[in-house]
Scaffold this active site. Structure first.
Site, short mmCIF file in Angstrom:
data_model
loop_
_atom_site.label_atom_id
_atom_site.label_comp_id
_atom_site.label_asym_id
_atom_site.label_seq_id
_atom_site.Cartn_x
_atom_site.Cartn_y
_atom_site.Cartn_z
N SER A 149 0.83 -1.19 0.00
CA SER A 149 0.00 0.00 0.00
C SER A 149 0.88 1.27 0.00
CB SER A 149 -0.93 -0.06 1.21
OG SER A 149 -1.92 0.92 1.15
N ARG A 201 -11.88 5.62 10.65
CA ARG A 201 -11.41 4.25 10.56
C ARG A 201 -12.50 3.33 10.02
NH1 ARG A 201 -7.01 1.58 9.40
NH2 ARG A 201 -6.71 -0.33 10.59
N ASP A 258 -9.00 -6.27 -4.48
CA ASP A 258 -8.57 -5.00 -3.89
C ASP A 258 -9.07 -3.87 -4.81
OD1 ASP A 258 -7.27 -2.79 -2.88
OD2 ASP A 258 -5.27 -3.69 -2.92
N HIS A 309 -8.21 -5.05 -0.09
CA HIS A 309 -6.90 -4.44 0.13
C HIS A 309 -6.18 -5.09 1.32
CE1 HIS A 309 -3.81 -1.48 -0.20
NE2 HIS A 309 -4.07 -0.91 0.95
N ASP A 310 -6.95 -5.47 2.33
CA ASP A 310 -6.38 -6.10 3.52
C ASP A 310 -5.59 -7.36 3.23
OD1 ASP A 310 -6.89 -4.40 5.55
OD2 ASP A 310 -8.45 -5.61 6.52
#
Lengths: 383, 202
Positions: A156, A226, A323, A356-357
């Site tokens: 990232s 968040r 992602d 994305h994680d």
């Protein structure tokens, strides 16, 4: 903290601090005097200092990439990939990970004291660019006696730093590993960051970033920021699989008096709350700005091929199919530019539902491919 | 199969210029590219979609890019490679003719190898048994084969003619008796593998 550490863990780790007295000239034109970096190292530096690997962290992480701190239940953020026998094998590599300047976990940042005023920097902390981080990391490398990194690795925003390294200090790295990253953010990506920033700014406890003076923190704003982030880091598919439409309480006829009704809400609240207790709001704003402004090729006539022509290292680029924040297309752009520039590059697109994680998770194909690459790096630098 | 492969790889190697840029479509485990890197100092890239093959390439230190050839080569510029190679994969493509166009656009020259479906073993198999040939070289059943566009040496040359593709060179490979003796006399009947060196006609 687990009573015994798993065999493939680096075990108990103690963060270190490095002080820098020579001013760091920042991209914005201002200077940062007397700053410090918090960092961790795993493994042993070999005799000819050739086996060092630098880990660049992303938006919300820090120098604690692997192993356990005293009293911790959970290991560092990239424990899936760093440790004995793991892709970044600490039996072969000396691994360094530093909290970047502007951070909030021990390195000089908005919550540190500004020597000029004797008060926390707060919103007055100089705006930073990824290259500032790279320069600070390079100085840390110098102090640790590392003339050339075997590899610089990041996911990232970390991947952005790794790419920047390859252009700023071409001869200082042999390999550059860029995971779930991009040469610049899309407008949609910047939009999500701005929503998160706005959530923080609209918290009455934010006080234009001077919350420390009011002895408070914009907890609600950070929580919301968040939560937004988390939605974008996962895929629709995974959220469906993980939480479905399960109710936490009440029933479908009448709903619930409980403010948290669906399982997915509970997850988001938990993640948001947890984050708001350990992260600094000014740092969040500062770092999302670094993401937004990052543009690898801007100063190379917006030509990624011209940019990458500076690089001397070899590249591994990895993306994940679901992602959508750093989509595979962005990684293919990196790869295509590298090929056009005549650089050595391997590219893999990992089929994974985690969005994305995924780059943080122990996905079988990801780990084995990453390990294969890093083994080659290790063979190359070992005497 | 292995010996045939060695021969076709060495033929390909002879057609590659030192230190040139090579793109290998469907590069498998990277054997050919590794060979060309070691012996011809090429800057090579392989495209592959099989996860295990990709890892094998990485182990060998071969540049490999995960990319489905059926989606085209639009990410590569015209003439951006000296040679574009495709070994034993043309028959797997959805549209081999379009793949050839793309290869000749991206590469100044191309090398293509494919199994010759007109080899007499295959012909005899079909005539005598009335079933789709399963031979030493073509080991799949009709329903599970990845080979969806078989062609013969003749078919391929007709296509090249129609597309105005210049055949710089042709070599045919056969290892069985009597094929290896007759392959050059009657390639369409005796070649097991055909290897073509192509370029755009000027």
């Amino acid at each position: 903290m687990p009573k015994t550490f798993p065999d493939n863990s680096v075990g108990l780790v103690v963060p270190q601090l490095m002080q820098f007295s020579e001013p760091l000239m920042l991209a914005c034109g201002r200077e940062l005097n007397n700053y410090q970096l918090a960092y961790e190292t795993y493994g042993q530096l070999n005799a000819n200092r050739s086996n060092a690997v630098l880990i660049c962290h992303a938006l919300s992480s820090n120098h604690h990439a692997a192993g356990y701190h005293e009293g911790d239940e959970k290991p560092g953020w990239w424990d899936a990939c760093i440790g004995p026998g793991k892709p970044i094998d600490t039996q072969r590599f000396f691994v360094v990970c530093a909290n970047n300047i502007g951070g909030c976990h021990g390195s000089t940042g908005p919550s540190s004291i500004n020597p000029a005023t004797g008060k926390p920097w707060g919103p007055d902390f100089p705006p930073l660019r990824a290259r500032d981080w790279v320069h600070a990391q390079a100085r840390l490398g110098d102090k640790l006696g590392i003339h050339q990194w075997a590899a610089i690795v990041g996911g990232s925003l970390g991947g952005m730093q790794a790419m920047r390294w390859s252009l700023e200090y071409p001869e200082k790295l042999r390999h550059c590993v860029v995971i779930a990253s991009a040469m610049k953010l899309t407008a949609q990506n910047i939009a999500f960051n701005e929503i998160a920033r706005n959530a923080i700014r609209s918290d009455p406890d934010f006080h234009q970033g001077n919350y420390a003076e009011y002895n408070t923190i914009p907890k609600r704003g950070l929580t919301l920021a968040r939560m937004i982030g988390h939605v974008t880091y996962l895929s629709d598919d995974l959220m469906g699989r993980k939480f479905g439409r399960e109710l936490r309480s009440g029933n479908f006829q009448q709903g619930s008096y409980n403010p948290v009704e669906f399982e997915v809400e509970s997850y988001l609240h938990y993640q948001g709350d947890k984050f708001s207790e350990v992260f600094d709001a000014n740092t969040y704003i500062l770092i999302t700005r670094i993401l937004d402004y990052f543009d690898l090729a801007r100063e190379y006539d917006d030509d990624p091929v011209k940019a990458f022509s500076q690089a001397l290292c070899q590249f591994l680029v990895i993306s994940f199919t679901t992602d959508w924040r750093f989509a595979p297309e962005r990684s293919r752009e990196i790869t295509d530019a590298l090929i056009a520039a005549g650089k050595d590059v391997c590219y893999a697109e990992i089929d994974a539902p985690q969005g994305h994680d995924a780059f943080l998770l122990p996905i079988e194909r990801y780990l084995s491919l990453f390990a294969a690459y890093m083994q080659r790096v290790a063979d190359e630098v070992s005497i | 199969m292995n010996d045939t492969l060695r021969i076709d790889l060495s033929i390909i190697q002879n057609w590659i210029t030192e230190k040139s840029r090579v793109l290998d479509l469907g590069c498998g485990d990277g054997t050919l590219l590794r060979l060309l890197m070691d012996n011809k100092k090429v800057l090579g890239y392989g495209l592959e979609i099989d996860a295990d093959e990709i890892t094998q390439c990485i182990r060998k230190g071969v540049n490999v890019v995960e990319q489905d050839l059926n989606t085209g080569l639009s990410n590569f510029k015209d003439n951006s490679f000296d040679t574009v190679i495709m070994t034993q994969a043309l028959q797997i493509m959805h549209r081999p003719d379009l793949v050839l166009d793309e290869m000749l656009r991206v590469g100044k020259e191309c090398i293509v190898t494919f199994p010759n479906f007109a080899n007499w073993h295959a012909r005899l198999y079909l005539i005598l048994r009335g079933r789709m040939p399963v031979t030493k070289q073509l080991t799949y059943q009709w329903y599970d084969t990845p080979n969806i566009h078989f062609c013969t040496v003749k078919d391929f040359e007709v296509l090249c003619h129609e597309k105005n593709i210049y055949i710089m060179d042709r070599k045919v490979v056969a290892q069985r008796f009597p094929d290896h003796l007759l392959k050059d006399l009657a390639p369409n009947s005796f070649a097991e593998t055909a290897i073509y060196h192509l370029s755009k006609n000027h």
